[in-house]
Design an enzyme around this catalytic site. Structure first.
Site: not given
Ligand code: IPE
Ligand code: IPE
Ligand code: MG
Length: 236
Positions: A16, A64
Site C-alpha cells: 500500500d 479496487n
Molecule cells: C489494499 O489497498 C489493496 C491492495 C494493496 C491491492 P487499498 O489501498 O485498496 O485499501 P484501503 O482502501 O486503504 O482499505
Molecule cells: C497500493 O497503493 C496499490 C493498489 C491498491 C493497487 P494505493 O494505490 O492504494 O496507494 P495509496 O493508498 O492511495 O497511497
Molecule cells: Mg491504498
C-alpha cells in the site's frame, strides 16, 4: 534456532501507498504504481534469497475495480507489461509464479499471460510468488461455501464432514501453508479483505514506509523481529 528458522514459510504483504508516494513528489498516481512494480521484483528476489518458500502480494483487490476508470486502466496496462517482462526475469531466478483472484473479471489476454507464466514456472524449485489480483477474501470464502453446499447436496459428503481442512481445501491457497507474517506498508492498519481465513495466526507487521520505498533491508528487519516473537496459538 533451527526449528525457528523452519517455522517461517510464508510472508503475505499488502502493498500500500503507491498513490501517496507519487503525490508526495507531485507526480501522477501512475508513477507510484510503476515504482511499486519495481519494488515487487526487488522484494521477491530478496525473499527468495532468504529462503522464504511463499510470498503472497496483494496487487489489486476486488474493491479496487471501483477506482476511477483511468486508474484501473493504468494498473491493468502495467500488469500486462509486467507479465511479459519483469515476471519472466523472476522465472530466471527459479521463482514459481501463481495468481489468486477472480480471473473472469480480467481481460482475456491478461488471463492467458498469467496461465502461461504459471505453466512455464511450475517446475521451478525456488520460492513461490503468489500475486493476488482481482482478489477478495470474502468472495473467496463465499465461493468455498457454495462448493461445500453443492457437495453436501449431491450427497458426496455429509454435514459433519465439513471441517477446517475441508474449507481450507476449497480456497485458492489450498496447497499453501498459512502466512506466518503479514506486512502492510504505508501506515494503514487494516486487512482490507485480504486472506481473512488464512491469516488466523499470522504475526502482523505495520510499517509507515510507502510500498515504493520498501527495501530488502526492511524486509530483513521484519524477518529478524519475527523470530523474536513467541507464537502461542492459544496455548500457554
Ligand atoms: C489494499 O489497498 C489493496 C491492495 C494493496 C491491492 P487499498 O489501498 O485498496 O485499501 P484501503 O482502501 O486503504 O482499505
Ligand atoms: C497500493 O497503493 C496499490 C493498489 C491498491 C493497487 P494505493 O494505490 O492504494 O496507494 P495509496 O493508498 O492511495 O497511497
Ligand atoms: Mg491504498
Amino acid at each position: 534456532m533451527s526449528t525457528k528458522q523452519e517455522s517461517l514459510q510464508h510472508i503475505a504483504v499488502i502493498m500500500d501507498g503507491n498513490g501517496r508516494w507519487a503525490q508526495k513528489r507531485g507526480l501522477p498516481r501512475a508513477a507510484g504504481h510503476k515504482k511499486g512494480a519495481e519494488t515487487v521484483k526487488e522484494i521477491a528476489k530478496a525473499a527468495n534469497e532468504r529462503g522464504v518458500r511463499f510470498l503472497t502480494l496483494y496487487a489489486f483487490s476486488t474493491e479496487n475495480w471501483q477506482r476511477p476508470k483511468d486508474e484501473v486502466k493504468t494498473l491493468m496496462d502495467l500488469l500486462r507489461q509486467y507479465l511479459k517482462s519483469d515476471l519472466v526475469e523472476l522465472h530466471k531466478h527459479g521463482i514459481r509464479i501463481r495468481f489468486i483472484g477472480e480471473r473472469y473479471m480480467l481481460d482475456k489476454d491478461i488471463v492467458e499471460s498469467m496461465e502461461q507464466l504459471e505453466q512455464n514456472t511450475a517446475d521451478n524449485k525456488g520460492m513461490t510468488l503468489i500475486l493476488a489480483i482481482s482478489y477478495g477474501s470474502r468472495q473467496e470464502i463465499v465461493a468455498a461455501v457454495r462448493k461445500v453446499a453443492a457437495m453436501v447436496k449431491k450427497g458426496d459428503i455429509s454435514e459433519s464432514d465439513v471441517d477446517i481442512d475441508l474449507v481450507s481445501d476449497m480456497l485458492y491457497t489450498k496447497d499453501v501453508p498459512d502466512p506466518d507474517i503479514l506486512i502492510r506498508t504505508s501506515g494503514e492498519q487494516r486487512i482490507s479483505n485480504y486472506l481473512l481465513w488464512q491469516l488466523a495466526y499470522a504475526e502482523l507487521f505495520f510499517t509507515k514506509t510507502l510500498w515504493p520505498d520498501f527495501t530488502p533491508n526492511e524486509l530483513g528487519e521484519i524477518i529478524d523481529n519475527f523470530y523474536l516473537r513467541e507464537r502461542r496459538y492459544g496455548k500457554v
